[in-house]
Design an enzyme around this catalytic site. Structure first.
Site, PDB file in Angstrom:
ATOM      1  N   SER A 199       0.844  -1.199   0.000  1.00 45.21           N
ATOM      2  CA  SER A 199       0.000   0.000   0.000  1.00 45.21           C
ATOM      3  C   SER A 199       0.879   1.248   0.000  1.00 45.21           C
ATOM      4  O   SER A 199       1.785   1.377   0.828  1.00 45.21           O
ATOM      5  CB  SER A 199      -0.910   0.004   1.234  1.00 45.21           C
ATOM      6  OG  SER A 199      -1.812   1.085   1.191  1.00 45.21           O
ATOM      7  N   HIS A 201       0.510   4.422   0.802  1.00 41.82           N
ATOM      8  CA  HIS A 201       0.537   5.440   1.852  1.00 41.82           C
ATOM      9  C   HIS A 201       1.350   5.033   3.079  1.00 41.82           C
ATOM     10  O   HIS A 201       1.523   5.825   4.005  1.00 41.82           O
ATOM     11  CB  HIS A 201      -0.887   5.849   2.256  1.00 41.82           C
ATOM     12  CG  HIS A 201      -1.603   4.878   3.133  1.00 41.82           C
ATOM     13  ND1 HIS A 201      -1.795   5.091   4.482  1.00 41.82           N
ATOM     14  CD2 HIS A 201      -2.203   3.695   2.859  1.00 41.82           C
ATOM     15  CE1 HIS A 201      -2.482   4.079   4.993  1.00 41.82           C
ATOM     16  NE2 HIS A 201      -2.738   3.222   4.023  1.00 41.82           N
ATOM     17  N   THR A 237     -11.054   2.109 -14.491  1.00 43.54           N
ATOM     18  CA  THR A 237      -9.968   2.908 -15.060  1.00 43.54           C
ATOM     19  C   THR A 237      -8.863   3.096 -14.026  1.00 43.54           C
ATOM     20  O   THR A 237      -9.121   3.493 -12.890  1.00 43.54           O
ATOM     21  CB  THR A 237     -10.493   4.284 -15.509  1.00 43.54           C
ATOM     22  OG1 THR A 237     -11.536   4.089 -16.467  1.00 43.54           O
ATOM     23  CG2 THR A 237      -9.381   5.121 -16.119  1.00 43.54           C
ATOM     24  N   CYS A 324      -6.919   0.816  11.801  1.00 40.34           N
ATOM     25  CA  CYS A 324      -8.251   0.370  11.374  1.00 40.34           C
ATOM     26  C   CYS A 324      -9.175   0.061  12.549  1.00 40.34           C
ATOM     27  O   CYS A 324     -10.370  -0.071  12.373  1.00 40.34           O
ATOM     28  CB  CYS A 324      -8.112  -0.861  10.481  1.00 40.34           C
ATOM     29  SG  CYS A 324      -7.153  -0.551   8.985  1.00 40.34           S
TER      30      CYS A 324
END
Length: 395
Positions: A199, A201, A237, A324
């Site tokens: 990921s 970030h 996309t 999370c």
């Protein structure tokens, strides 16, 4: 003083990443699936990024699927391996007790669909024992998924050895490397990795973009239907600007690993030494086999949420568990997995340091944590019971 010490939750975008995002938004805005010149120019940039990401982990470009982040990549990896296993009459999956919830919740879903799930213990040091993995594999095992670096206590797993066991037994091996990519050298071939999640970030790239590595020959199941993007395995996309930002951040991070480690690890150890002087406190996880920016402590007799609020008032951003689940009052499943009891696990603190950390800031963190722990213990009924001998100290 303002100190951001929650880099395991997310990182600030680097200058190189921001510049790449802006460049692509301005100059490479076409849809890579379009046949006209602007679209095909964007397609070329997309494939260039794929090549650069693949090179960063010693993979082949066609083995990289761009995703919205680590959780999506984790889900696609596990569900794909489960589908492959089911077709071969195999329904056993092995993981560890302290995986990220993107893994654990997906395993819960698969268990309801008839899969047998084995969660290996991680013991007090927070490390998976390769011998226990070897013993757990049977002729029904279709997947082993073990994270490279734990997101809460920072312990580094013996991925190469675990992957070798799986390779020798003919079992797919996936690793959630969200906390490792950009911070540790990754070589999917040398480490015997079949699938890997990352990921952006977590290494100074933008949020909302990541990638899944799937070794050639691993057939992926689609999570998102509706288009032929990403070789038909991830409709929609492509987020080309985000992918460009991720690629720039990844290359910069990989090029600075040794420099960052030398700087951050020294300050990390300095903070650990300072916090260890607080009575009835303990470092969580192995002291040596941990990512160089991670510090995770338990302080007996206090609540972690109160500690975080008071640290924030002093300008220190920290965590008591994974981002999370930071809103939850339940103790961390990671700390419970390594043997911390509920009362102790509630009093946890995670500091995840970045490249900009200074010795002056380290001194401020140590002094602030000590002051706040003393303050909270001053009116804690649990602490008073401990001092009075009504309860026994654990730490």
């Amino acid at each position: 003083m303002k100190i951001y010490a929650d880099n395991a939750a997310t990182t600030k975008m680097s200058k190189a990443s921001i510049e790449a995002v802006l460049e692509y938004m301005n100059n490479w805005y076409g849809n890579p699936s379009s046949l006209y010149t602007i679209g095909q120019a964007a397609k070329e940039k997309l494939e260039e990024a794929r090549e650069r990401v693949a090179k960063a982990i010693n993979a082949e470009p066609r083995e990289i699927i761009f995703t919205s982040g680590g959780s999506e990549a984790d889900n696609q990896a596990l569900l794909s391996a489960a589908a492959l296993g089911k077709r071969k009459g195999k329904n056993h999956i092995i993981s560890s007790a302290f995986e990220h919830h993107a893994i654990l919740h997906t395993l819960n879903k698969l268990e309801k669909e008839g899969f047998e799930i084995t969660l290996l213990p991680v013991h007090s040091n927070g490390i998976v024992d390769p011998n226990e993995l070897s013993a757990a594999i049977n002729d029904k095992t279709c997947l082993v998924t073990i994270m490279t670096v734990n997101n809460e206590i920072g312990t580094i797993q013996p991925i190469e050895e675990l992957g070798k066991i799986c390779r020798e037994r003919g079992v797919l091996f996936h690793t959630d490397a969200v906390q490792a990519v950009g911070h540790l050298p990754i070589d999917v071939k040398a480490q015997n990795i079949d699938m890997l999640s990352a990921s952006a970030h977590k290494f100074h790239g933008p949020k909302g973009v990541g990638f899944l590595y799937a070794k050639k020959g691993v057939i992926l199941s689609n999570l998102i239907e509706g288009g032929a993007q990403e070789r038909g395995k991830r409709a929609g996309t492509e987020n080309l600007a985000g992918i460009a930002g991720m690629t720039a951040a990844l290359e910069e991070a990989i090029g600075s690993i040794e420099e960052n480690k030398a700087h951050i690890q020294g300050i990390r150890d300095y903070i650990i030494e300072g916090l260890s002087k607080i009575p009835h406190s303990a470092l969580n996880g192995d002291a040596d086999k941990r990512i160089y920016g991670n510090i995770n402590f338990c302080f007996e007799g206090i609540e972690g949420e109160s500690l975080l609020i008071l640290l924030d008032q002093k300008g220190i951003s920290a965590s008591s568990g994974s981002a999370c689940t930071s809103g939850a009052l339940d103790p961390s499943h990671v700390l419970l997995a390594i043997g911390r009891i509920h009362d102790v696990a509630h009093g946890s603190l995670r500091l995840s340091l970045g490249e900009d950390i200074t010795t002056e800031q380290a001194d401020y963190i140590i002094a602030s944590v000590k002051e706040i722990v003393d303050y909270l213990r001053g009116f804690s009924p649990v602490w008073q019971d401990l001092l009075a001998g009504k309860r026994e100290f654990i730490l």
